[in-house]
Design a protein around this motif. Structure first.
Motif, PDB file in Angstrom:
ATOM      1  N   CYS A  71       0.848  -1.192   0.000  1.00  0.00           N
ATOM      2  CA  CYS A  71       0.000   0.000   0.000  1.00  0.00           C
ATOM      3  C   CYS A  71       0.879   1.235   0.000  1.00  0.00           C
ATOM      4  CB  CYS A  71      -0.933   0.013   1.220  1.00  0.00           C
ATOM      5  SG  CYS A  71      -0.100   0.314   2.802  1.00  0.00           S
ATOM      6  N   ALA A  72       0.245   2.373  -0.190  1.00  0.00           N
ATOM      7  CA  ALA A  72       0.913   3.665  -0.063  1.00  0.00           C
ATOM      8  C   ALA A  72       0.529   4.280   1.272  1.00  0.00           C
ATOM      9  CB  ALA A  72       0.511   4.593  -1.208  1.00  0.00           C
ATOM     10  N   GLY A  73       1.507   4.629   2.063  1.00  0.00           N
ATOM     11  CA  GLY A  73       1.239   5.337   3.301  1.00  0.00           C
ATOM     12  C   GLY A  73       0.871   6.784   3.029  1.00  0.00           C
ATOM     13  N   LEU A  74      -0.009   7.329   3.841  1.00  0.00           N
ATOM     14  CA  LEU A  74      -0.468   8.704   3.662  1.00  0.00           C
ATOM     15  C   LEU A  74       0.088   9.668   4.699  1.00  0.00           C
ATOM     16  CD1 LEU A  74      -4.244   7.990   2.897  1.00  0.00           C
ATOM     17  CD2 LEU A  74      -2.410   8.449   1.244  1.00  0.00           C
ATOM     18  N   ALA A  75       0.439   9.161   5.855  1.00  0.00           N
ATOM     19  CA  ALA A  75       0.814  10.039   6.966  1.00  0.00           C
ATOM     20  C   ALA A  75       2.308  10.326   6.965  1.00  0.00           C
ATOM     21  CB  ALA A  75       0.410   9.401   8.290  1.00  0.00           C
ATOM     22  N   PRO A  76       2.702  11.553   7.285  1.00  0.00           N
ATOM     23  CA  PRO A  76       4.128  11.854   7.437  1.00  0.00           C
ATOM     24  C   PRO A  76       4.754  10.938   8.481  1.00  0.00           C
ATOM     25  CG  PRO A  76       2.830  13.870   7.424  1.00  0.00           C
ATOM     26  CD  PRO A  76       1.839  12.734   7.501  1.00  0.00           C
ATOM     27  N   ARG A 134      -2.218  12.481  -1.964  1.00  0.00           N
ATOM     28  CA  ARG A 134      -2.074  11.870  -0.645  1.00  0.00           C
ATOM     29  C   ARG A 134      -2.659  12.771   0.444  1.00  0.00           C
ATOM     30  NH1 ARG A 134       2.076   7.740  -0.433  1.00  0.00           N
ATOM     31  NH2 ARG A 134       3.418   7.806  -2.273  1.00  0.00           N
ATOM     32  N   SER A 135      -2.368  14.062   0.337  1.00  0.00           N
ATOM     33  CA  SER A 135      -2.830  14.994   1.372  1.00  0.00           C
ATOM     34  C   SER A 135      -4.345  15.024   1.451  1.00  0.00           C
ATOM     35  CB  SER A 135      -2.287  16.399   1.085  1.00  0.00           C
ATOM     36  OG  SER A 135      -0.886  16.405   1.081  1.00  0.00           O
ATOM     37  N   GLY A 136      -5.005  14.993   0.297  1.00  0.00           N
ATOM     38  CA  GLY A 136      -6.454  14.982   0.287  1.00  0.00           C
ATOM     39  C   GLY A 136      -7.031  13.742   0.934  1.00  0.00           C
ATOM     40  N   LEU A 137      -6.426  12.591   0.683  1.00  0.00           N
ATOM     41  CA  LEU A 137      -6.904  11.355   1.301  1.00  0.00           C
ATOM     42  C   LEU A 137      -6.611  11.335   2.798  1.00  0.00           C
ATOM     43  CD1 LEU A 137      -5.889   8.783  -1.456  1.00  0.00           C
ATOM     44  CD2 LEU A 137      -8.190   9.613  -0.919  1.00  0.00           C
ATOM     45  N   LEU A 138      -5.452  11.847   3.184  1.00  0.00           N
ATOM     46  CA  LEU A 138      -5.124  11.926   4.612  1.00  0.00           C
ATOM     47  C   LEU A 138      -6.138  12.790   5.349  1.00  0.00           C
ATOM     48  CD1 LEU A 138      -3.126  11.326   6.954  1.00  0.00           C
ATOM     49  CD2 LEU A 138      -1.851  13.366   6.238  1.00  0.00           C
ATOM     50  N   ALA A 139      -6.613  13.850   4.725  1.00  0.00           N
ATOM     51  CA  ALA A 139      -7.587  14.744   5.352  1.00  0.00           C
ATOM     52  C   ALA A 139      -8.921  14.052   5.632  1.00  0.00           C
ATOM     53  CB  ALA A 139      -7.810  15.973   4.467  1.00  0.00           C
ATOM     54  N   THR A 140      -9.195  12.936   4.956  1.00  0.00           N
ATOM     55  CA  THR A 140     -10.424  12.186   5.220  1.00  0.00           C
ATOM     56  C   THR A 140     -10.299  11.295   6.442  1.00  0.00           C
ATOM     57  OG1 THR A 140      -9.858  10.214   3.886  1.00  0.00           O
ATOM     58  CG2 THR A 140     -10.826  12.115   2.727  1.00  0.00           C
ATOM     59  N   ALA A 142      -8.009   8.738   6.544  1.00  0.00           N
ATOM     60  CA  ALA A 142      -7.340   7.504   6.148  1.00  0.00           C
ATOM     61  C   ALA A 142      -5.845   7.598   6.408  1.00  0.00           C
ATOM     62  CB  ALA A 142      -7.590   7.212   4.675  1.00  0.00           C
ATOM     63  N   ILE A 143      -5.233   6.465   6.729  1.00  0.00           N
ATOM     64  CA  ILE A 143      -3.789   6.451   6.979  1.00  0.00           C
ATOM     65  C   ILE A 143      -3.011   5.801   5.842  1.00  0.00           C
ATOM     66  CG2 ILE A 143      -4.083   6.488   9.480  1.00  0.00           C
ATOM     67  CD1 ILE A 143      -3.304   3.477   9.458  1.00  0.00           C
ATOM     68  N   ALA A 144      -3.705   5.077   4.954  1.00  0.00           N
ATOM     69  CA  ALA A 144      -3.040   4.414   3.833  1.00  0.00           C
ATOM     70  C   ALA A 144      -4.060   4.172   2.736  1.00  0.00           C
ATOM     71  CB  ALA A 144      -2.398   3.097   4.279  1.00  0.00           C
ATOM     72  N   VAL A 145      -3.542   3.879   1.532  1.00  0.00           N
ATOM     73  CA  VAL A 145      -4.419   3.677   0.376  1.00  0.00           C
ATOM     74  C   VAL A 145      -3.883   2.528  -0.465  1.00  0.00           C
ATOM     75  CG1 VAL A 145      -3.168   5.448  -0.939  1.00  0.00           C
ATOM     76  CG2 VAL A 145      -5.466   4.775  -1.658  1.00  0.00           C
ATOM     77  N   ASP A 146      -4.788   1.735  -0.996  1.00  0.00           N
ATOM     78  CA  ASP A 146      -4.435   0.742  -2.001  1.00  0.00           C
ATOM     79  C   ASP A 146      -5.631   0.577  -2.927  1.00  0.00           C
ATOM     80  OD1 ASP A 146      -5.807  -2.122  -1.589  1.00  0.00           O
ATOM     81  OD2 ASP A 146      -5.490  -1.240   0.391  1.00  0.00           O
ATOM     82  N   MET A 147      -5.500  -0.260  -3.944  1.00  0.00           N
ATOM     83  CA  MET A 147      -6.547  -0.350  -4.955  1.00  0.00           C
ATOM     84  C   MET A 147      -7.498  -1.535  -4.782  1.00  0.00           C
ATOM     85  SD  MET A 147      -4.894   0.949  -8.543  1.00  0.00           S
ATOM     86  CE  MET A 147      -3.506  -0.160  -8.633  1.00  0.00           C
ATOM     87  N   GLU A 148      -7.182  -2.472  -3.870  1.00  0.00           N
ATOM     88  CA  GLU A 148      -7.988  -3.694  -3.824  1.00  0.00           C
ATOM     89  C   GLU A 148      -8.646  -4.013  -2.493  1.00  0.00           C
ATOM     90  OE1 GLU A 148      -5.086  -3.555  -6.921  1.00  0.00           O
ATOM     91  OE2 GLU A 148      -4.609  -3.896  -4.792  1.00  0.00           O
ATOM     92  N   SER A 149      -8.108  -3.551  -1.367  1.00  0.00           N
ATOM     93  CA  SER A 149      -8.623  -4.011  -0.073  1.00  0.00           C
ATOM     94  C   SER A 149     -10.096  -3.682   0.132  1.00  0.00           C
ATOM     95  CB  SER A 149      -7.802  -3.408   1.079  1.00  0.00           C
ATOM     96  OG  SER A 149      -6.508  -3.933   1.104  1.00  0.00           O
ATOM     97  N   ALA A 150     -10.495  -2.448  -0.151  1.00  0.00           N
ATOM     98  CA  ALA A 150     -11.892  -2.060   0.072  1.00  0.00           C
ATOM     99  C   ALA A 150     -12.828  -2.890  -0.800  1.00  0.00           C
ATOM    100  CB  ALA A 150     -12.077  -0.569  -0.212  1.00  0.00           C
ATOM    101  N   ALA A 151     -12.463  -3.081  -2.066  1.00  0.00           N
ATOM    102  CA  ALA A 151     -13.302  -3.882  -2.960  1.00  0.00           C
ATOM    103  C   ALA A 151     -13.339  -5.334  -2.516  1.00  0.00           C
ATOM    104  CB  ALA A 151     -12.781  -3.781  -4.388  1.00  0.00           C
TER     105      ALA A 151
END
Length: 213
Positions: A71-76, A134-140, A142-151
Motif C-alpha cells: 500500500c501507499a502510506g499517507l501520513a508523514p 495523498r494529502s487529500g486522502l489523509l484529510a479524510t 485515512a492512513i493508507a491507500v491501495d486499490m484492492e482491499s476495500a473492494a
C-alpha cells in the motif's frame, strides 16, 4: 468418523504476482482450516470479480477473508516496511469494519519485531496515488491507500456474513515515493516484511475458530 464440522477456511487475497510469491511460503501444521492465497489482479474491479467468484464455490463459501499486499502510506513519518492494520476499509461504495485488529497488531509485532504497525482506516482508489493526492486522502482520516482491499472486503461481506480483515505493508510514503518496486530498497524491504507475516494471519484465523465464552 468424527462428527466435528470441518474448520472454516481462510482466503488471503492479494493483487500482484510479487505479493503472491511472498505469501507462498507455507508452514507445516498450519492451525485452523485450509488456507487459499488468491491473486485477484490489479484494481478494484478485478478484486471484486475474483473474490466474488471464489466465495461462490462450496469450498470457500464460509471462508474468512483477509486482504493483503502493498500500500501507499499517507501520513508523514511512515516508512517502507511499516505495517498497516485496517480498522475499516472504505471506498465510494461504502465501508467495512474489520475483525480482530488488536490481535493482528499483537501477532504482527511478534512475527516482524521492530517494525512499526499503524492502525486506522484504509481507503481504496482506482489508480496509483501520487503527490498532493495523498494529502487529500489523509484529510479524510485515512492512513493508507491501495486499490484492492476495500473492494475485496466489500465483495466478501456482500456474499455472506464472515470475518474480514486487511493488513498491508507500506511500500512508499510521502517522503519515500518509489517508481519501481523491484529495484528500490524500499520495495525490497516491503517484500521481506510481507514474506514474514503469514504466522500472524494464521493466528488471526485460528482465533476465529475458538469457542466464545
Amino acid at each position: 468418523m468424527s462428527s466435528q464440522p470441518a474448520p472454516a477456511p481462510l482466503l488471503i487475497a492479494c493483487a500482484l504476482g510479487i505479493e503472491q510469491f511472498a505469501l507462498r511460503r507455507r508452514e507445516r501444521g498450519v492451525p485452523g482450516g485450509p488456507v487459499t492465497v488468491l491473486r485477484t489482479g490489479m484494481g478494484p474491479a478485478a478484486a471484486e470479480r475474483s473474490v466474488t467468484r471464489m466465495l461462490a464455490g462450496p469450498a470457500l463459501r464460509d471462508a474468512a477473508v483477509l486482504a493483503t499486499g502493498f500500500c501507499a502510506g499517507l501520513a508523514p513519518g511512515m516508512h517502507p516496511g511499516d505495517l498497516v492494520v485496517a480498522g475499516e476499509t472504505r471506498d465510494p461504495r461504502g465501508s467495512v469494519r474489520c475483525v480482530g485488529t488488536e490481535l493482528l497488531v499483537k501477532e504482527l509485532m511478534r512475527a516482524v519485531p521492530g517494525r512499526t504497525v499503524h492502525t486506522g482506516p484504509l481507503t481504496g482508489s482506482d489508480h496509483v496515488v501520487r503527490g498532493q493526492e495523498r494529502s487529500g486522502l489523509l484529510a479524510t482520516g485515512a492512513i493508507a491507500v491501495d486499490m484492492e482491499s476495500a473492494a475485496t472486503l466489500l465483495s466478501a461481506v456482500r456474499t455472506g456474513e464472515r470475518p474480514v480483515a486487511a493488513v498491508r505493508v507500506v511500500v512508499d510514503a510521502p517522503e519515500h515515493e518509489l517508481v519501481r518496486i523491484g529495484t528500490v530498497r524500499g520495495g525490497i524491504s516491503a517484500f521481506r516484511v510481507l514474506r514474514s507475516v503469514l504466522p500472524a494471519f494464521y493466528e488471526w484465523h485460528r482465533s476465529l475458530l475458538l469457542p466464545r465464552r
